[in-house]
Design a protein around this motif. Structure first.
Motif, PDB file in Angstrom:
ATOM      1  N   LEU A 397      15.440   1.289   9.456  1.00  0.00           N
ATOM      2  CA  LEU A 397      13.985   1.187   9.472  1.00  0.00           C
ATOM      3  C   LEU A 397      13.549  -0.056   8.711  1.00  0.00           C
ATOM      4  N   ILE A 398      12.502  -0.686   9.211  1.00  0.00           N
ATOM      5  CA  ILE A 398      11.916  -1.820   8.514  1.00  0.00           C
ATOM      6  C   ILE A 398      10.420  -1.575   8.395  1.00  0.00           C
ATOM      7  N   GLU A 399       9.962  -1.353   7.185  1.00  0.00           N
ATOM      8  CA  GLU A 399       8.538  -1.139   6.920  1.00  0.00           C
ATOM      9  C   GLU A 399       7.917  -2.458   6.456  1.00  0.00           C
ATOM     10  N   ASP A 400       6.599  -2.490   6.434  1.00  0.00           N
ATOM     11  CA  ASP A 400       5.908  -3.785   6.400  1.00  0.00           C
ATOM     12  C   ASP A 400       4.569  -3.627   5.678  1.00  0.00           C
ATOM     13  N   VAL A 401       4.488  -4.145   4.446  1.00  0.00           N
ATOM     14  CA  VAL A 401       3.248  -4.015   3.675  1.00  0.00           C
ATOM     15  C   VAL A 401       2.821  -5.391   3.153  1.00  0.00           C
ATOM     16  N   ALA A 402       1.589  -5.466   2.679  1.00  0.00           N
ATOM     17  CA  ALA A 402       1.111  -6.712   2.065  1.00  0.00           C
ATOM     18  C   ALA A 402       0.260  -6.370   0.848  1.00  0.00           C
ATOM     19  N   ALA A 463       2.094   4.566   0.563  1.00  0.00           N
ATOM     20  CA  ALA A 463       0.680   4.485   0.939  1.00  0.00           C
ATOM     21  C   ALA A 463      -0.214   4.549  -0.297  1.00  0.00           C
ATOM     22  N   GLU A 464       0.108   5.449  -1.208  1.00  0.00           N
ATOM     23  CA  GLU A 464      -0.656   5.571  -2.452  1.00  0.00           C
ATOM     24  C   GLU A 464      -0.586   4.270  -3.242  1.00  0.00           C
ATOM     25  N   LEU A 465       0.593   3.710  -3.326  1.00  0.00           N
ATOM     26  CA  LEU A 465       0.815   2.474  -4.076  1.00  0.00           C
ATOM     27  C   LEU A 465       0.052   1.303  -3.449  1.00  0.00           C
ATOM     28  N   VAL A 466       0.208   1.130  -2.154  1.00  0.00           N
ATOM     29  CA  VAL A 466      -0.384  -0.024  -1.471  1.00  0.00           C
ATOM     30  C   VAL A 466      -1.904   0.090  -1.431  1.00  0.00           C
ATOM     31  N   VAL A 467      -2.396   1.265  -1.084  1.00  0.00           N
ATOM     32  CA  VAL A 467      -3.836   1.416  -0.846  1.00  0.00           C
ATOM     33  C   VAL A 467      -4.610   1.581  -2.151  1.00  0.00           C
ATOM     34  N   HIS A 468      -4.239   2.554  -2.939  1.00  0.00           N
ATOM     35  CA  HIS A 468      -5.066   2.909  -4.097  1.00  0.00           C
ATOM     36  C   HIS A 468      -4.773   2.078  -5.333  1.00  0.00           C
ATOM     37  N   ARG A 469      -3.524   1.631  -5.484  1.00  0.00           N
ATOM     38  CA  ARG A 469      -3.223   0.863  -6.682  1.00  0.00           C
ATOM     39  C   ARG A 469      -3.505  -0.627  -6.492  1.00  0.00           C
ATOM     40  N   TYR A 470      -3.227  -1.137  -5.272  1.00  0.00           N
ATOM     41  CA  TYR A 470      -3.325  -2.591  -5.108  1.00  0.00           C
ATOM     42  C   TYR A 470      -4.257  -3.043  -3.985  1.00  0.00           C
ATOM     43  N   ASN A 471      -4.865  -2.109  -3.273  1.00  0.00           N
ATOM     44  CA  ASN A 471      -5.807  -2.454  -2.204  1.00  0.00           C
ATOM     45  C   ASN A 471      -5.174  -3.426  -1.205  1.00  0.00           C
ATOM     46  N   GLY A 472      -3.957  -3.068  -0.790  1.00  0.00           N
ATOM     47  CA  GLY A 472      -3.222  -3.925   0.135  1.00  0.00           C
ATOM     48  C   GLY A 472      -3.262  -3.401   1.554  1.00  0.00           C
ATOM     49  N   SER A 473      -2.307  -3.839   2.366  1.00  0.00           N
ATOM     50  CA  SER A 473      -2.222  -3.448   3.777  1.00  0.00           C
ATOM     51  C   SER A 473      -0.953  -2.636   4.001  1.00  0.00           C
ATOM     52  N   LEU A 474      -1.083  -1.508   4.673  1.00  0.00           N
ATOM     53  CA  LEU A 474       0.086  -0.699   4.997  1.00  0.00           C
ATOM     54  C   LEU A 474       0.869  -1.267   6.172  1.00  0.00           C
ATOM     55  N   LYS A 475       0.208  -2.041   6.998  1.00  0.00           N
ATOM     56  CA  LYS A 475       0.899  -2.780   8.055  1.00  0.00           C
ATOM     57  C   LYS A 475       0.371  -4.202   8.037  1.00  0.00           C
ATOM     58  N   ALA A 476       1.237  -5.119   7.626  1.00  0.00           N
ATOM     59  CA  ALA A 476       0.819  -6.509   7.488  1.00  0.00           C
ATOM     60  C   ALA A 476       0.914  -7.261   8.807  1.00  0.00           C
ATOM     61  N   GLY A 481       0.473   1.178  15.358  1.00  0.00           N
ATOM     62  CA  GLY A 481       1.298   2.045  16.179  1.00  0.00           C
ATOM     63  C   GLY A 481       1.104   3.514  15.893  1.00  0.00           C
ATOM     64  N   ARG A 482       2.144   4.287  16.123  1.00  0.00           N
ATOM     65  CA  ARG A 482       2.169   5.708  15.784  1.00  0.00           C
ATOM     66  C   ARG A 482       2.612   5.874  14.326  1.00  0.00           C
ATOM     67  N   ASN A 483       3.326   4.857  13.842  1.00  0.00           N
ATOM     68  CA  ASN A 483       3.937   4.924  12.525  1.00  0.00           C
ATOM     69  C   ASN A 483       2.910   5.002  11.397  1.00  0.00           C
ATOM     70  N   MET A 484       1.803   4.271  11.546  1.00  0.00           N
ATOM     71  CA  MET A 484       0.818   4.234  10.472  1.00  0.00           C
ATOM     72  C   MET A 484      -0.533   4.795  10.898  1.00  0.00           C
ATOM     73  N   ALA A 485      -0.648   5.275  12.129  1.00  0.00           N
ATOM     74  CA  ALA A 485      -1.934   5.818  12.597  1.00  0.00           C
ATOM     75  C   ALA A 485      -2.478   6.923  11.693  1.00  0.00           C
ATOM     76  N   PRO A 486      -1.648   7.841  11.172  1.00  0.00           N
ATOM     77  CA  PRO A 486      -2.197   8.882  10.300  1.00  0.00           C
ATOM     78  C   PRO A 486      -2.754   8.360   8.976  1.00  0.00           C
ATOM     79  N   TYR A 487      -2.456   7.109   8.620  1.00  0.00           N
ATOM     80  CA  TYR A 487      -2.870   6.555   7.331  1.00  0.00           C
ATOM     81  C   TYR A 487      -4.041   5.583   7.452  1.00  0.00           C
ATOM     82  N   VAL A 488      -4.527   5.335   8.674  1.00  0.00           N
ATOM     83  CA  VAL A 488      -5.561   4.312   8.853  1.00  0.00           C
ATOM     84  C   VAL A 488      -6.818   4.655   8.059  1.00  0.00           C
ATOM     85  N   GLU A 489      -7.257   5.905   8.135  1.00  0.00           N
ATOM     86  CA  GLU A 489      -8.461   6.290   7.402  1.00  0.00           C
ATOM     87  C   GLU A 489      -8.242   6.177   5.900  1.00  0.00           C
TER      88      GLU A 489
END
Length: 945
Positions: A397-402, A463-476, A481-489
């Motif tokens: 697996l290769i995940e992708d954040v910013a 998701a907690e780290l990227v979104v709430h701690r650093y206000n980043g992107s879960l998919k850079a 896709g389907r992989n991050m659709a549940p986290y968009v909101e």
């Protein structure tokens, strides 16, 4: 065809527009075509290959009429599950390749089936390129690059599709075509879609009226972000058509179909330099990155210590990698410029910016291509390294954040801690550090609930780290896709997410276009429909199903590709081991005979772009060996034991066929041959007007005592059997042309003894009989050793595939050459060349590509002719030994478009394998012969008047 009623109705509806040969419901092709590069598995009920705008429109209309969901697919290299479906998959395979370069290269019009690297090839004469530069650019198609807003190492957020799109042709879910670059089309669309455009303007104004939301959108897109829809289109643009252009970028095929895109291009700077800078730890490395900026540097790639360790044993890697401490982290920096002076100013600027930050080694840039390519090999090999060492039965697996760049150091350390917390200690962190864009790659077992929960817990923490701690992107850059659709909101917040839901509803009110991608109501969608990881065979088990192999495969538009063959093999292995569904297993095995085996050219070109270096052709040969009848083995043993008689018979048969051709004419021979081929079920070879006559073996004239040089010349069994065709430009046998060239250069030719009995064994190996092939090769090797005085004299074989096999299986140190290589290395200074005032075509065979000889081949051809053309889309010719006679549709499919790709003034073509030349001639209508003929025409002995 056991389909639900609405799918049967859909199928019947589209058959009036699309040929049945491009509509698939069978278990073989729906499984094979339904697979993409993600770790999700959904098998479509129907697969449709579309080639034109009217066909797409017909499919969309039928889908809405019968309430059937659609998913569009380009190359299938997407990683996040945006191109899989259990409904109808609409594929672009084999078409959508039109392009037009505008304004002296400043713009380029591209259809969605063009591979990204091909677009850059079209722009190369203008010193321009498209902005997006994903790692998959040699495989990913423009449709997917735009629909995912794919970026890469250099483009950052300034040169991606969003920033460089000029206009589009879009097919909407109601079937309407809009060209945003055409005023008449826009006027018509304003009249036909007033309500849609009014709603877009309303969304724009509502967003603009909420300053906090506007600021959030701007902040989110300062860094790479492909999570959700491109809401920045409503902030950056006022014109409704500009909004449409940019909203479709990154929409992942959920709002409609991109039928064409016009890009503004960017400058491809000629001068480059790279430095691999090693820092004592990942935190220090990030501090260094945070001091750099564009345009001072064009790329800044980070690789952590685990990543460096994963590649340190690969060939060509520097020895010092093994000596580093446990925390050392590398930053690969590239600078580009228009001239040397500017380049060195950039180099000095990087050193100044990094002054005071500790490094493990001094910072040294190199402008030597071989040296900086070695640095980039370190970076490129990281992902494949994980694929190569992962345990059997696991998925890579290769995940992708910013992260915002100012938080890169602490965020990277937190990401490492999250991975360690959940037991992913061997996971690697690397990526486009200058953009705050990190990939983390690891192997994952999905075979039980415990492992699935471990993955789910990791993703929740990330998701907690990227979104709430650093206000980043879960998919850079990999798309939601389907992989991050549940986290968009979660990432965007309820307010922004509701705007996204309104966008989806506005364009696709019935939710039929790629449902569940980007917008979903399923909280665990990312954990559903995961691909089974099956152990099938050691030759293919490392496959990560990325699809990089597909553009090289000659059967890609006819049956299946290497990736798809492996998918089928894995499902066959799963069913065999489980004992489940014997009826489905029987169907797959029966279908595989043709789709997987008979139409595999076994050329091995799939290995070249494969990240884990799988040669699917080797597995096909193994499969053939396992499924070969005893009668076939006995026949092969007889042929091997009576090889001289067989080749003599072949020469006689070819001579008779040539006589019949002369007597009956081309049309009659063609008709009779096709009839026999059909009646025999393919057992009777398909005749072609370019079928050769029997060969005549030339006798050398120059005696060794009178010659300056010597060469052992082994004409392959093809060269000894197959002479020129009736319509070939040069009526001499290949040995005559080859000896003419050699003797002009002062070479005495030595033939090995008992030559009619000799063969490299390739025909046997390709049929699945490597043991017979190796016996033949061993016999040949002894004869060549004797003829060459134990290797003191170089050995020339006139057929490239034979040389490739000899180099692989011979045990001795014989110096073996194929024609273009020998001419390049030994004859360029011994012959007087005069460029022919002609345009000639060349085809570099698969074996020459695998031996890295394409540059030498082209250099020789360019010495001989004023203009040399090599159509970039033509890879393997698909003739594959005798497959071109037995399965001529493979050759025809592989060379589709060859004739159109050659300039009308092209006089003839040249290659280095006789059977390939037959197929090339048949497809183009031009005479293709060995490169030896071209060299003979263009040269004379030095000193001759």
């Amino acid at each position: 065809m056991n389909l639900p009623e609405q799918y049967q109705q859909f199928h019947a509806e589209i058959r009036s527009t699309i040929p049945e040969s491009r509509i698939f419901t069978d278990p073989v092709r729906t499984l094979a075509y339904g697979t993409d590069a993600s770790f999700y598995r959904l098998i479509p009920k129907i697969v449709v290959k579309v080639r034109t705008v009217p066909e797409v429109t017909a499919v969309i209309h039928a889908a809405h009429l019968h309430k059937v969901p659609l998913t569009f697919r380009a190359a299938g290299t997407s990683l996040s599950g945006q191109a899989v479906t259990d409904s109808v998959l609409v594929m672009l395979t084999g078409a959508w390749g039109r392009y037009e370069v505008l304004e002296d290269g400043d713009k380029i019009v591209l259809e969605p089936g063009i591979i990204g690297a091909e677009a850059n090839l079209y722009l190369k004469p203008y010193a321009r390129k498209i902005g997006p530069d994903p790692a998959s650019i040699n495989a990913a198609m423009i449709g997917g690059i735009a629909a995912n807003n794919a970026s890469g190492m250099c483009c950052g957020t300034s040169d991606n599709s969003y920033k460089t799109v000029a206009s589009m042709k879009i097919i909407f879910p109601d079937g309407t075509l809009l060209d945003t670059g055409d005023e008449a089309s826009k006027i018509a669309f304003r009249q036909s879609h007033k309500e849609l455009l009014a709603e877009i303007e309303l969304l724009r104004d509502e967003i603009a009226a909420q300053p906090e939301l506007v600021e959030r959108i701007r902040h989110k897109f300062k860094i790479k972000n492909t999570t959700g829809y491109s809401l920045n289109a409503f902030v950056d643009y006022q014109d409704v058509f500009d909004i449409l252009n940019h909203l479709f970028i990154g929409s992942e095929g959920t709002l409609g179909f991109i039928a064409e895109i016009t890009y503004r291009t960017v400058v491809e700077q000629e001068h480059k330099a790279s430095a691999m800078i090693f820092f004592p730890d990942i935190g220090t490395a990030c501090q260094g990155v945070m001091r750099l900026y564009r345009p001072l540097v064009s790329a800044t790639e980070m690789v952590d210590r685990i990543g460096l360790r994963s590649v340190e044993d690969e060939p060509g890697m520097p020895a010092y990698l093994k000596e580093f401490g446990e925390e050392v982290t590398a930053i690969l920096v590239e600078v580009r410029a228009n001239d040397h002076e500017e380049l060195h100013r950039c180099i000095d600027g990087v050193k100044e910016r990094l002054e005071g930050i500790p490094t493990v080694m001094p910072i040294e840039f190199t402008t030597v291509k071989a040296e900086y390519e070695r640095y980039w090999d370190i970076r490129k090999n990281v992902f494949p390294a994980v694929g190569n060492v992962r345990p059997a039965g696991t998925t890579v697996l290769i995940e992708d954040v910013a992260f915002p760049l100012e938080h890169l150091a602490e965020a990277t350390l937190d990401l490492r801690r999250a991975m360690d917390k959940h037991g992913y200690h061997e996971g690697i962190i690397y990526g486009h550090a200058l953009d705050g864009n990190l990939h983390f790659v690891f192997s994952q077992d999905f075979s039980n609930e415990t492992e699935i929960k471990r993955y789910a817990d990791l993703m929740d923490d990330v998701a907690e780290l990227v979104v709430h701690r650093y206000n980043g992107s879960l998919k850079a850059e990999h798309g939601t896709g389907r992989n991050m659709a549940p986290y968009v909101e979660m990432e965007w917040g309820r307010q922004a997410y509701q705007f996204m839901r309104r966008i989806k509803k506005l364009f696709d009110p019935e939710g039929l276009i790629n449902p569940d991608v980007i917008i979903t109501d399923k909280a665990n969608l990312h954990l559903e429909n995961i691909k089974p990881a099956v152990v099938a065979h050691p030759l293919i088990d490392k496959c990560i199903e990325c699809g990089y192999c597909e553009s090289n495969c000659p059967s890609r538009n006819l049956t299946v590709t290497p990736r798809q063959r492996i998918v089928l093999q894995r499902e066959i292995a799963r069913l065999q081991k489980s004992g489940q569904d014997p009826e489905r297993l029987a169907e797959l095995l029966k279908g595989y005979e043709y789709f997987g085996d008979k139409t595999c050219a076994t050329d091995g070109l799939c290995q070249l772009p494969c990240p884990v270096k799988i040669n699917t052709g080797d597995h096909t040969k193994h499969w053939r060996a396992q499924h070969m009848s005893q009668d076939a083995r006995r026949i092969a043993e007889f042929v091997a034991g009576h090889f001289a008689g067989i080749t003599s018979t072949a020469r006689i048969a070819l001579g008779l066929a040539n006589f019949a051709h002369s007597l009956l004419g081309t049309n009659a021979m063609n008709s009779l041959s096709k009839m026999a081929h059909t009646i025999s079920g393919g057992a009777s070879p398909q005749w072609t007007p370019w079928m050769p006559k029997g060969a005549v073996l030339a006798k050398p004239k120059l005696k060794p005592k009178k010659a300056q040089h010597q060469v052992v010349y082994f004409p392959s069994c093809l060269g000894r059997s197959m002479g020129p065709a009736k319509e070939d430009r040069d009526a001499r046998s290949l040995t005559e042309a080859m000896i003419s060239v050699l003797e002009k250069a002062g070479y005495a030719v030595i033939y090995p003894s008992d030559m009619d009995e000799l063969c490299c064994g390739m025909p046997f190996e390709s049929k699945g009989l490597p043991e017979i092939g190796d016996r033949m090769a061993a016999k040949l090797e002894k004869k060549l050793l004797k003829a060459s005085n134990d290797g003191a004299i170089p050995v020339l074989c006139d057929t490239s595939p034979c040389v490739y096999r000899m180099r692989r299986v011979f045990k001795s140190e014989l110096k073996l050459y194929e024609p273009a290589e020998f001419i390049h290395d030994f004859l360029l200074d011994k012959l007087e060349f005069t460029q022919l005032p002609e345009t000639v075509a060349v085809h570099v065979t698969c074996s020459s590509l695998k031996m890295g000889l394409q540059d030498k081949f082209l250099a020789v051809a360019q010495k001989c002719a004023a203009k040399v053309v090599r159509p970039p889309k033509i890879k393997c010719c698909g003739f594959a030994g005798d497959a071109g006679f037995e399965t001529p549709e493979l050759n025809a499919s592989a060379l589709e478009g060859l004739k159109e790709a050659l300039p009308p003034e092209t006089t003839s073509g040249y290659s280095n394998s006789r059977t390939c030349e037959i197929g090339l001639s048949s497809a183009s209508g031009l005479s293709y012969q060995s490169v030896a003929y071209l060299v003979d025409r263009a040269t004379k002995a030095k000193g001759n008047a």
